[in-house]
Scaffold this motif. Sequence first.
Motif, PDB file in Angstrom:
ATOM      1  N   ARG A  75      43.079  51.273  31.974  1.00  0.00           N
ATOM      2  CA  ARG A  75      41.658  51.741  32.525  1.00  0.00           C
ATOM      3  C   ARG A  75      41.152  50.611  32.572  1.00  0.00           C
ATOM      4  O   ARG A  75      40.659  50.499  33.479  1.00  0.00           O
ATOM      5  CB  ARG A  75      41.265  52.291  31.848  1.00  0.00           C
ATOM      6  CG  ARG A  75      40.700  53.814  32.329  1.00  0.00           C
ATOM      7  CD  ARG A  75      39.377  54.400  31.849  1.00  0.00           C
ATOM      8  NE  ARG A  75      39.041  55.354  30.767  1.00  0.00           N
ATOM      9  CZ  ARG A  75      40.113  56.286  29.846  1.00  0.00           C
ATOM     10  NH1 ARG A  75      40.996  56.566  30.880  1.00  0.00           N
ATOM     11  NH2 ARG A  75      40.435  55.788  28.583  1.00  0.00           N
ATOM     12  N   VAL A  76      40.986  49.890  31.537  1.00  0.00           N
ATOM     13  CA  VAL A  76      40.578  48.084  31.833  1.00  0.00           C
ATOM     14  C   VAL A  76      41.264  47.251  32.539  1.00  0.00           C
ATOM     15  O   VAL A  76      41.071  46.652  32.826  1.00  0.00           O
ATOM     16  CB  VAL A  76      40.738  47.498  30.018  1.00  0.00           C
ATOM     17  CG1 VAL A  76      40.991  45.864  29.845  1.00  0.00           C
ATOM     18  CG2 VAL A  76      40.355  48.291  28.911  1.00  0.00           C
ATOM     19  N   ALA A  77      42.852  47.101  32.601  1.00  0.00           N
ATOM     20  CA  ALA A  77      43.732  46.625  33.393  1.00  0.00           C
ATOM     21  C   ALA A  77      43.534  47.851  34.875  1.00  0.00           C
ATOM     22  O   ALA A  77      43.845  46.303  35.621  1.00  0.00           O
ATOM     23  CB  ALA A  77      44.992  47.051  33.101  1.00  0.00           C
ATOM     24  N   THR A  78      42.777  47.955  35.348  1.00  0.00           N
ATOM     25  CA  THR A  78      42.561  48.871  36.399  1.00  0.00           C
ATOM     26  C   THR A  78      41.358  47.592  37.002  1.00  0.00           C
ATOM     27  O   THR A  78      40.956  47.465  38.122  1.00  0.00           O
ATOM     28  CB  THR A  78      42.204  50.145  36.347  1.00  0.00           C
ATOM     29  OG1 THR A  78      43.010  51.235  35.925  1.00  0.00           O
ATOM     30  CG2 THR A  78      41.744  51.067  37.788  1.00  0.00           C
ATOM     31  N   ARG A  79      40.765  47.431  36.072  1.00  0.00           N
ATOM     32  CA  ARG A  79      39.641  47.010  36.762  1.00  0.00           C
ATOM     33  C   ARG A  79      40.026  45.665  36.733  1.00  0.00           C
ATOM     34  O   ARG A  79      39.288  44.514  37.792  1.00  0.00           O
ATOM     35  CB  ARG A  79      38.516  47.008  35.196  1.00  0.00           C
ATOM     36  CG  ARG A  79      38.083  48.670  35.401  1.00  0.00           C
ATOM     37  CD  ARG A  79      36.598  48.342  34.467  1.00  0.00           C
ATOM     38  NE  ARG A  79      36.509  47.691  33.087  1.00  0.00           N
ATOM     39  CZ  ARG A  79      36.890  48.329  31.792  1.00  0.00           C
ATOM     40  NH1 ARG A  79      36.909  49.521  31.486  1.00  0.00           N
ATOM     41  NH2 ARG A  79      37.394  48.631  31.141  1.00  0.00           N
ATOM     42  N   ILE A  80      40.435  44.763  35.625  1.00  0.00           N
ATOM     43  CA  ILE A  80      41.356  43.460  36.308  1.00  0.00           C
ATOM     44  C   ILE A  80      41.541  43.755  37.279  1.00  0.00           C
ATOM     45  O   ILE A  80      40.961  42.666  38.728  1.00  0.00           O
ATOM     46  CB  ILE A  80      42.233  43.292  35.084  1.00  0.00           C
ATOM     47  CG1 ILE A  80      41.535  43.036  33.840  1.00  0.00           C
ATOM     48  CG2 ILE A  80      42.121  41.584  35.543  1.00  0.00           C
ATOM     49  CD1 ILE A  80      42.119  42.751  32.718  1.00  0.00           C
TER      50      ILE A  80
END
Length: 199
Positions: free
Chosen positions: A128-133
């Motif tokens: 999820r964090v990587a998707t925001r990036i």
Amino acid sequence: YAAERGWSFDVVMVHPTAGSSVDPASTMSVDMDKLAELPRGVNIYQVSDRTSWLYEAQRSIWQLLRPIVRRRSAPSTELRTTLSSGGPGRETKGEAEDDGEGRSPRRAAYLTRLHYGEFRRWARDAARVATRILHERRPDIIASSGPPHSAHEAARQIATRSGIPWVMDMRDPWGAPENTPADFAGPAWTRVTGMLERR
């Protein structure tokens, strides 16, 4: 070396001070001074790996039931387990049926299920964090390095969704018998680990 050649990085990692249910050894080895010295262009995103409420609830229930199981087990076999101590990687004592080598196949299967439940939970959080990036800037490649091998699952999810090339660096073998935690050793661990490694 890569930063000197113009590369920039967004690094998603286990938070070094927020606990680690997946791989405590990896968390303890983080050098905070080195993190502070990273070159410009390296952005760090730390994802907490505290055990989930579900894991803690099952651990609490086991602690309540353990004395009852102990009294009913006659004779009982003592072995080192992880469930009642707070998470995989820590050791305590309990009782279970013996497989001839001081381990319970049923307990090993249960601990495997708990471990990989936490494994998948952290991978989802990291993805999820990587998707925001990715919504801010699209990378040329996705790279994962483990253990903890949950990093590979997070990277796999992102690469599958985005179509970005993925490079996997497996520093220690995942499914090799010599790297199998003693308390998890059994058919369940072999099956689940093999499936995830092949994927």
